[in-house]
Motif scaffolding. Structure first.
Motif, PDB file in Angstrom:
ATOM      1  N   TRP A 153       0.870  -1.117   0.135  1.00 41.14           N
ATOM      2  CA  TRP A 153       0.020  -0.209   0.174  1.00 41.14           C
ATOM      3  C   TRP A 153       0.833   1.262   0.027  1.00 41.14           C
ATOM      4  O   TRP A 153       1.413   1.634   1.030  1.00 41.14           O
ATOM      5  CB  TRP A 153      -0.786   0.001   1.324  1.00 41.14           C
ATOM      6  CG  TRP A 153      -1.937   1.051   1.206  1.00 41.14           C
ATOM      7  CD1 TRP A 153      -2.063   2.087   0.348  1.00 41.14           C
ATOM      8  CD2 TRP A 153      -3.110   1.111   2.148  1.00 41.14           C
ATOM      9  NE1 TRP A 153      -3.070   2.718   0.651  1.00 41.14           N
ATOM     10  CE2 TRP A 153      -3.948   2.220   1.964  1.00 41.14           C
ATOM     11  CE3 TRP A 153      -3.775   0.396   3.204  1.00 41.14           C
ATOM     12  CZ2 TRP A 153      -5.079   2.470   2.296  1.00 41.14           C
ATOM     13  CZ3 TRP A 153      -4.975   0.686   3.594  1.00 41.14           C
ATOM     14  CH2 TRP A 153      -5.424   1.866   3.153  1.00 41.14           C
ATOM     15  N   GLN A 154       0.761   1.963  -1.129  1.00 38.15           N
ATOM     16  CA  GLN A 154       1.659   3.007  -1.392  1.00 38.15           C
ATOM     17  C   GLN A 154       1.079   4.331  -0.954  1.00 38.15           C
ATOM     18  O   GLN A 154      -0.080   4.278  -1.109  1.00 38.15           O
ATOM     19  CB  GLN A 154       2.385   3.110  -2.733  1.00 38.15           C
ATOM     20  CG  GLN A 154       3.518   1.986  -3.173  1.00 38.15           C
ATOM     21  CD  GLN A 154       4.600   1.993  -2.323  1.00 38.15           C
ATOM     22  OE1 GLN A 154       5.154   2.683  -1.664  1.00 38.15           O
ATOM     23  NE2 GLN A 154       5.290   0.487  -2.592  1.00 38.15           N
ATOM     24  N   GLN A 155       1.599   5.341  -0.896  1.00 36.98           N
ATOM     25  CA  GLN A 155       1.166   6.862  -0.692  1.00 36.98           C
ATOM     26  C   GLN A 155       0.565   7.178  -1.823  1.00 36.98           C
ATOM     27  O   GLN A 155       1.021   7.106  -3.182  1.00 36.98           O
ATOM     28  CB  GLN A 155       1.895   7.792  -0.218  1.00 36.98           C
ATOM     29  CG  GLN A 155       1.357   8.882   0.357  1.00 36.98           C
ATOM     30  CD  GLN A 155       2.365   9.852   1.118  1.00 36.98           C
ATOM     31  OE1 GLN A 155       3.526   9.628   1.127  1.00 36.98           O
ATOM     32  NE2 GLN A 155       1.867  10.854   1.809  1.00 36.98           N
ATOM     33  N   PHE A 156      -0.701   7.879  -1.906  1.00 40.61           N
ATOM     34  CA  PHE A 156      -1.386   8.727  -3.148  1.00 40.61           C
ATOM     35  C   PHE A 156      -0.306   9.551  -3.906  1.00 40.61           C
ATOM     36  O   PHE A 156       0.429  10.231  -3.180  1.00 40.61           O
ATOM     37  CB  PHE A 156      -2.406   9.483  -2.672  1.00 40.61           C
ATOM     38  CG  PHE A 156      -3.745   8.595  -2.066  1.00 40.61           C
ATOM     39  CD1 PHE A 156      -4.217   7.633  -3.049  1.00 40.61           C
ATOM     40  CD2 PHE A 156      -3.778   8.366  -0.749  1.00 40.61           C
ATOM     41  CE1 PHE A 156      -5.399   7.013  -2.855  1.00 40.61           C
ATOM     42  CE2 PHE A 156      -5.030   7.662  -0.573  1.00 40.61           C
ATOM     43  CZ  PHE A 156      -5.706   7.082  -1.326  1.00 40.61           C
ATOM     44  N   PRO A 179      -4.612  -1.735  -1.336  1.00 41.16           N
ATOM     45  CA  PRO A 179      -5.300  -1.732   0.278  1.00 41.16           C
ATOM     46  C   PRO A 179      -5.827  -3.239   0.321  1.00 41.16           C
ATOM     47  O   PRO A 179      -6.083  -3.348   1.473  1.00 41.16           O
ATOM     48  CB  PRO A 179      -6.436  -0.645   0.183  1.00 41.16           C
ATOM     49  CG  PRO A 179      -6.145   0.363  -0.941  1.00 41.16           C
ATOM     50  CD  PRO A 179      -5.091  -0.618  -1.839  1.00 41.16           C
ATOM     51  N   LEU A 180      -5.812  -4.121  -0.572  1.00 45.42           N
ATOM     52  CA  LEU A 180      -5.924  -5.559  -0.283  1.00 45.42           C
ATOM     53  C   LEU A 180      -4.854  -6.238  -0.279  1.00 45.42           C
ATOM     54  O   LEU A 180      -4.770  -7.091   0.486  1.00 45.42           O
ATOM     55  CB  LEU A 180      -7.046  -5.865  -1.324  1.00 45.42           C
ATOM     56  CG  LEU A 180      -7.496  -7.387  -1.212  1.00 45.42           C
ATOM     57  CD1 LEU A 180      -8.191  -7.567  -0.131  1.00 45.42           C
ATOM     58  CD2 LEU A 180      -8.293  -7.805  -2.620  1.00 45.42           C
ATOM     59  N   THR A 181      -4.205  -5.988  -1.439  1.00 41.80           N
ATOM     60  CA  THR A 181      -2.904  -7.134  -1.330  1.00 41.80           C
ATOM     61  C   THR A 181      -2.030  -6.878  -0.242  1.00 41.80           C
ATOM     62  O   THR A 181      -1.061  -7.582  -0.168  1.00 41.80           O
ATOM     63  CB  THR A 181      -2.291  -6.922  -2.844  1.00 41.80           C
ATOM     64  OG1 THR A 181      -1.919  -5.405  -3.064  1.00 41.80           O
ATOM     65  CG2 THR A 181      -3.244  -7.173  -3.894  1.00 41.80           C
ATOM     66  N   SER A 182      -1.838  -5.466   0.210  1.00 43.71           N
ATOM     67  CA  SER A 182      -1.024  -5.251   1.122  1.00 43.71           C
ATOM     68  C   SER A 182      -0.959  -6.252   2.468  1.00 43.71           C
ATOM     69  O   SER A 182      -0.038  -6.651   3.026  1.00 43.71           O
ATOM     70  CB  SER A 182      -0.909  -3.754   1.617  1.00 43.71           C
ATOM     71  OG  SER A 182      -2.245  -3.404   2.295  1.00 43.71           O
ATOM     72  N   PHE A 242       2.078   8.871   6.908  1.00 44.98           N
ATOM     73  CA  PHE A 242       1.909   7.661   6.280  1.00 44.98           C
ATOM     74  C   PHE A 242       3.136   6.875   6.019  1.00 44.98           C
ATOM     75  O   PHE A 242       4.331   7.719   5.640  1.00 44.98           O
ATOM     76  CB  PHE A 242       1.146   7.819   4.945  1.00 44.98           C
ATOM     77  CG  PHE A 242       0.960   6.735   4.014  1.00 44.98           C
ATOM     78  CD1 PHE A 242      -0.144   5.592   4.178  1.00 44.98           C
ATOM     79  CD2 PHE A 242       1.941   6.476   3.195  1.00 44.98           C
ATOM     80  CE1 PHE A 242      -0.298   4.679   3.286  1.00 44.98           C
ATOM     81  CE2 PHE A 242       1.591   5.296   2.187  1.00 44.98           C
ATOM     82  CZ  PHE A 242       0.618   4.448   2.524  1.00 44.98           C
ATOM     83  N   MET A 243       3.337   5.626   6.121  1.00 40.51           N
ATOM     84  CA  MET A 243       4.383   4.863   5.510  1.00 40.51           C
ATOM     85  C   MET A 243       3.872   3.785   4.822  1.00 40.51           C
ATOM     86  O   MET A 243       2.696   3.241   4.873  1.00 40.51           O
ATOM     87  CB  MET A 243       5.210   4.139   6.724  1.00 40.51           C
ATOM     88  CG  MET A 243       5.753   5.331   7.635  1.00 40.51           C
ATOM     89  SD  MET A 243       6.642   4.486   9.190  1.00 40.51           S
ATOM     90  CE  MET A 243       5.496   3.641   9.950  1.00 40.51           C
ATOM     91  N   PRO A 244       4.493   3.347   3.699  1.00 37.30           N
ATOM     92  CA  PRO A 244       4.032   2.251   2.931  1.00 37.30           C
ATOM     93  C   PRO A 244       3.763   1.017   3.794  1.00 37.30           C
ATOM     94  O   PRO A 244       4.530   0.615   4.597  1.00 37.30           O
ATOM     95  CB  PRO A 244       5.211   1.792   2.003  1.00 37.30           C
ATOM     96  CG  PRO A 244       5.869   3.152   1.666  1.00 37.30           C
ATOM     97  CD  PRO A 244       5.855   3.990   3.179  1.00 37.30           C
ATOM     98  N   PHE A 245       2.455   0.420   3.544  1.00 34.31           N
ATOM     99  CA  PHE A 245       2.051  -0.497   4.444  1.00 34.31           C
ATOM    100  C   PHE A 245       2.095  -2.077   3.798  1.00 34.31           C
ATOM    101  O   PHE A 245       1.752  -2.066   2.537  1.00 34.31           O
ATOM    102  CB  PHE A 245       0.732  -0.200   4.899  1.00 34.31           C
ATOM    103  CG  PHE A 245       0.160  -1.382   5.740  1.00 34.31           C
ATOM    104  CD1 PHE A 245       0.340  -1.437   7.076  1.00 34.31           C
ATOM    105  CD2 PHE A 245      -0.700  -2.413   5.307  1.00 34.31           C
ATOM    106  CE1 PHE A 245      -0.071  -2.585   7.751  1.00 34.31           C
ATOM    107  CE2 PHE A 245      -1.269  -3.208   5.825  1.00 34.31           C
ATOM    108  CZ  PHE A 245      -1.139  -3.555   7.251  1.00 34.31           C
ATOM    109  N   LEU A 246       2.490  -2.851   4.728  1.00 35.66           N
ATOM    110  CA  LEU A 246       2.354  -4.523   4.458  1.00 35.66           C
ATOM    111  C   LEU A 246       2.348  -5.086   5.667  1.00 35.66           C
ATOM    112  O   LEU A 246       2.799  -4.842   6.507  1.00 35.66           O
ATOM    113  CB  LEU A 246       3.433  -4.702   3.264  1.00 35.66           C
ATOM    114  CG  LEU A 246       4.952  -5.308   3.924  1.00 35.66           C
ATOM    115  CD1 LEU A 246       5.567  -6.291   3.169  1.00 35.66           C
ATOM    116  CD2 LEU A 246       5.747  -4.060   4.194  1.00 35.66           C
ATOM    117  N   GLY A 247       1.719  -6.426   5.466  1.00 32.53           N
ATOM    118  CA  GLY A 247       1.673  -6.965   6.753  1.00 32.53           C
ATOM    119  C   GLY A 247       0.308  -7.537   7.333  1.00 32.53           C
ATOM    120  O   GLY A 247      -0.533  -6.951   6.876  1.00 32.53           O
ATOM    121  N   SER A 248       0.211  -8.466   7.821  1.00 32.85           N
ATOM    122  CA  SER A 248      -1.091  -9.051   8.426  1.00 32.85           C
ATOM    123  C   SER A 248      -1.301  -8.809   9.931  1.00 32.85           C
ATOM    124  O   SER A 248      -2.306  -9.097  10.643  1.00 32.85           O
ATOM    125  CB  SER A 248      -1.169 -10.630   8.193  1.00 32.85           C
ATOM    126  OG  SER A 248      -0.200 -11.294   8.979  1.00 32.85           O
TER     127      SER A 248
END
Length: 222
Positions: free
Chosen positions: A37-40, A49-52, A111-117
């Motif tokens: 999920w990257q910043q706009f 927003p789903l795959t992250s 905001f920071m690029p997001f990934l994780g469960s």
């Protein structure tokens, strides 16, 4: 006992998560660039927003934390609520997290690029504790703690992190906990109980006996 945690669903999730993580490492950052999920305006894509939430890591410790969460919480919660309701709970949590995070970002949340469960794992902790409040869990594999206190504690811990270091990462954990709490509260009849209590108060007020008229101490002359 641990074998009970490996339901077909938890086993499939563990395998899928492990395969995706290995693919991330082997891709040399290509998958991260596409799915995180990257910043706009800085590489954002509508699917992120789903795959992250499907990604792990990037360091092994975060990936292992996610696998531990899947192993310990998916099967117990699934055994109580069923596979379909568990899916609904995770979908509601994801939707609540994404919508609330987008709103918070529009208000200036860092905001920071997001990934994780992690948000979904925290939601599982919440569901586990409130659906099984009397069940003990070994905190850090040593300290036994009741499920309901584990659920509340995980929420307080997430809130403290948000206050200490406000960002989309810490906000999403709090949003996930809140979404899971609302889901289980509604599912376990919380709104129905509140409605019954409100109706009871209304009836009691309507039929309340108000003292009036002459006082019993009044003397009457014949």
């Amino acid at each position: 006992m641990l074998q009970q945690n490996l339901s077909p669903l938890s086993r499939a999730l563990l395998i899928a998560s492990f395969v995706i993580y290995i693919a991330q490492l082997l891709s040399g950052g290509v998958l991260d660039a596409l799915l995180v999920w990257q910043q706009f305006g800085a590489g954002f894509q509508p699917w992120q927003p789903l795959t992250s939430f499907l990604l792990s890591g990037p360091d092994p410790s975060r990936a292992i934390f996610g696998w531990i969460g899947i192993f310990f919480f998916v099967a117990p919660v699934q055994s109580i609520v069923g596979t379909r309701k568990l899916g609904y709970a995770m979908l509601a949590t994801w939707a609540g997290v994404v919508v609330s995070t987008l709103g918070a970002l529009s208000l200036g949340l860092p905001f920071m690029p997001f990934l994780g469960s992690e948000p979904l794992i925290l939601a599982l902790c919440c569901l586990f504790g409130f659906y099984m409040p009397g069940q003990n869990i070994l905190l850090a594999f040593v300290l036994p703690i009741r499920g309901v206190w584990f659920a509340w504690g995980s929420g307080v811990f997430a809130l403290l992190w948000l206050v200490y270091a406000p960002s989309n990462y810490t906000f999403m954990d709090v949003a996930a906990w809140c979404a899971a709490f609302v889901f289980q509260y509604v599912d376990q009849g919380g709104l129905r109980r509140l409605r019954v209590k409100q109706q009871r108060r209304t009836v009691e007020r309507r039929f309340a006996v108000h003292q009036g008229g002459k006082s019993s101490s009044t003397k009457w002359d014949n």
